[in-house]
Design an enzyme around this catalytic site. Structure first.
Site, PDB file in Angstrom:
ATOM      1  N   GLU A 121      -6.463   6.828  -1.508  1.00  9.97           N
ATOM      2  CA  GLU A 121      -6.509   5.578  -0.754  1.00  9.97           C
ATOM      3  C   GLU A 121      -6.947   4.412  -1.624  1.00  9.97           C
ATOM      4  O   GLU A 121      -6.357   3.332  -1.567  1.00  9.97           O
ATOM      5  CB  GLU A 121      -7.456   5.720   0.447  1.00  9.97           C
ATOM      6  CG  GLU A 121      -6.798   6.400   1.613  1.00  9.97           C
ATOM      7  CD  GLU A 121      -5.426   5.832   1.885  1.00  9.97           C
ATOM      8  OE1 GLU A 121      -5.340   4.652   2.246  1.00  9.97           O
ATOM      9  OE2 GLU A 121      -4.433   6.536   1.703  1.00  9.97           O
ATOM     10  N   HIS A 179       1.506   4.228  -2.993  1.00  5.82           N
ATOM     11  CA  HIS A 179       1.379   5.687  -2.905  1.00  5.82           C
ATOM     12  C   HIS A 179       2.558   6.344  -3.631  1.00  5.82           C
ATOM     13  O   HIS A 179       2.389   7.350  -4.325  1.00  5.82           O
ATOM     14  CB  HIS A 179       1.411   6.159  -1.438  1.00  5.82           C
ATOM     15  CG  HIS A 179       0.077   6.128  -0.738  1.00  5.82           C
ATOM     16  ND1 HIS A 179      -1.050   6.755  -1.233  1.00  5.82           N
ATOM     17  CD2 HIS A 179      -0.295   5.588   0.450  1.00  5.82           C
ATOM     18  CE1 HIS A 179      -2.057   6.582  -0.378  1.00  5.82           C
ATOM     19  NE2 HIS A 179      -1.631   5.867   0.648  1.00  5.82           N
ATOM     20  N   HIS A 187       0.830  -1.206   0.000  1.00  7.20           N
ATOM     21  CA  HIS A 187       0.000   0.000   0.000  1.00  7.20           C
ATOM     22  C   HIS A 187       0.869   1.263   0.000  1.00  7.20           C
ATOM     23  O   HIS A 187       0.637   2.185  -0.779  1.00  7.20           O
ATOM     24  CB  HIS A 187      -0.929  -0.030   1.219  1.00  7.20           C
ATOM     25  CG  HIS A 187      -1.786   1.170   1.359  1.00  7.20           C
ATOM     26  ND1 HIS A 187      -3.065   1.236   0.849  1.00  7.20           N
ATOM     27  CD2 HIS A 187      -1.555   2.378   1.930  1.00  7.20           C
ATOM     28  CE1 HIS A 187      -3.576   2.426   1.109  1.00  7.20           C
ATOM     29  NE2 HIS A 187      -2.677   3.135   1.769  1.00  7.20           N
ATOM     30  N   GLU A 188       1.885   1.295   0.858  1.00  8.54           N
ATOM     31  CA  GLU A 188       2.723   2.495   0.960  1.00  8.54           C
ATOM     32  C   GLU A 188       3.567   2.699  -0.298  1.00  8.54           C
ATOM     33  O   GLU A 188       3.696   3.814  -0.790  1.00  8.54           O
ATOM     34  CB  GLU A 188       3.612   2.419   2.204  1.00  8.54           C
ATOM     35  CG  GLU A 188       2.844   2.526   3.521  1.00  8.54           C
ATOM     36  CD  GLU A 188       1.980   3.778   3.586  1.00  8.54           C
ATOM     37  OE1 GLU A 188       2.428   4.845   3.139  1.00  8.54           O
ATOM     38  OE2 GLU A 188       0.838   3.675   4.064  1.00  8.54           O
TER      39      GLU A 188
HETATM   40 ZN    ZN Z   1      -2.629   5.164   2.191  1.00 11.49          ZN
END
Ligand code: ZN
Length: 270
Positions: A204, A145, A141-142
């Site tokens: 997100e 980003h 997830h990071e």
């Molecule tokens: Zn996030």
């Protein structure tokens, strides 16, 4: 009266500037194809990232737990290889100098990835990630980003709002503190500086989507992401951990993840 007229002219100038910047600074997010505003040159982003990362390393107590450090680095290496192969497949070139640190702070349940692949995990998130696959959920997830350049986009929006008509070069040069504070906000370094800016729903869901594919490509079962976010929402309690306050684990998110699973499972089975 005069003030009001000035305000109007100023407002129009700012809107004009914004429209111009929108025209010249649009980039595209790999996978989702969404157009985004990226005002900060890549080299500038990387140099801020490297400086800030060194600063964090100097100011934080790094973990000495070899087993946990090794686990973070292993997951990081596998996710970073998946990320580079993902970008190659999309025909996107991006510069990385991967690094993974584990900060010894049980009070902070957080993790982030800055441009160029500079990653930090805080020990406080380990009771929620539980397993190596749980770490892969957060790592994917990071890193997603960073691949989607959400930090640049957040900083660009912040520059427009807070610095108004200043040109970017001037802002970076003459307002180093404001620029640095925007950088910290854009990367969720709130734990150190006392403020937190939640990520937008749009960012997100993009990070969830790309992150699922990265973890699956790296050989981690993406179905585990659902259990992780369920644990995350249960760990909320009275005082939510940083990661939860910037990444609310609501039912909508969990339902959206479930919908993305069939696509991610194709990468997992390959
Ligand atoms: Zn996030």
């Amino acid at each position: 009266m005069k003030n009001r007229a000035l305000q109007l002219i100023w407002g129009k100038a700012v809107i004009g500037l914004i429209l111009l910047l929108l025209l010249v600074s649009c980039a595209t997010v790999p996978l989702t194809g969404r157009k985004q505003l990226n005002l900060i040159p890549e080299g500038e982003m990387l140099s801020m990232s490297y400086t800030q990362y060194d600063q964090v390393k100097k100011e934080s107590r790094l973990s000495t737990n070899q087993a946990e450090i090794t686990m973070i680095k292993n997951v990081g290496t596998r996710i970073s290889q998946a990320a580079e192969s993902f970008l190659r497949e999309k025909g996107v070139s991006m510069k990385f100098d991967w690094e993974f640190i584990l900060i010894d702070d049980d009070q902070v349940a957080n993790a982030w990835c800055m441009p160029g692949g500079k990653v930090a995990f805080y020990t406080g998130i380990l009771p929620i990630t539980k397993t190596e696959t749980g770490i892969a959920v957060v790592m994917g997830h990071e890193v997603a980003h960073a691949l989607a350049k959400h930090g640049n986009e957040r900083m660009s929006q912040g520059l427009l709002v807070q610095l108004g008509g200043l040109t970017l070069a001037k802002a970076l040069e003459s307002k180093p503190e404001a620029t640095q504070s925007l950088y910290m906000q854009a990367f969720g370094l709130g734990a150190q500086v006392g403020f937190l800016l939640p990520y937008s729903r749009k960012h997100e869901s993009e990070a969830d989507h790309i992150g699922l594919i990265l973890m699956a490509k790296a050989g981690y079962n993406p179905q585990e992401a659902v259990s992780f976010w369920e644990r995350m929402s249960q760990s909320g309690g009275q005082a939510p951990p940083e990661f939860l306050s910037t990444h609310p684990a609501n039912q909508t998110r969990i339902n959206d993840l479930k919908k993305l699973l069939p696509e991610a499972m194709k990468y997992y089975k390959k």
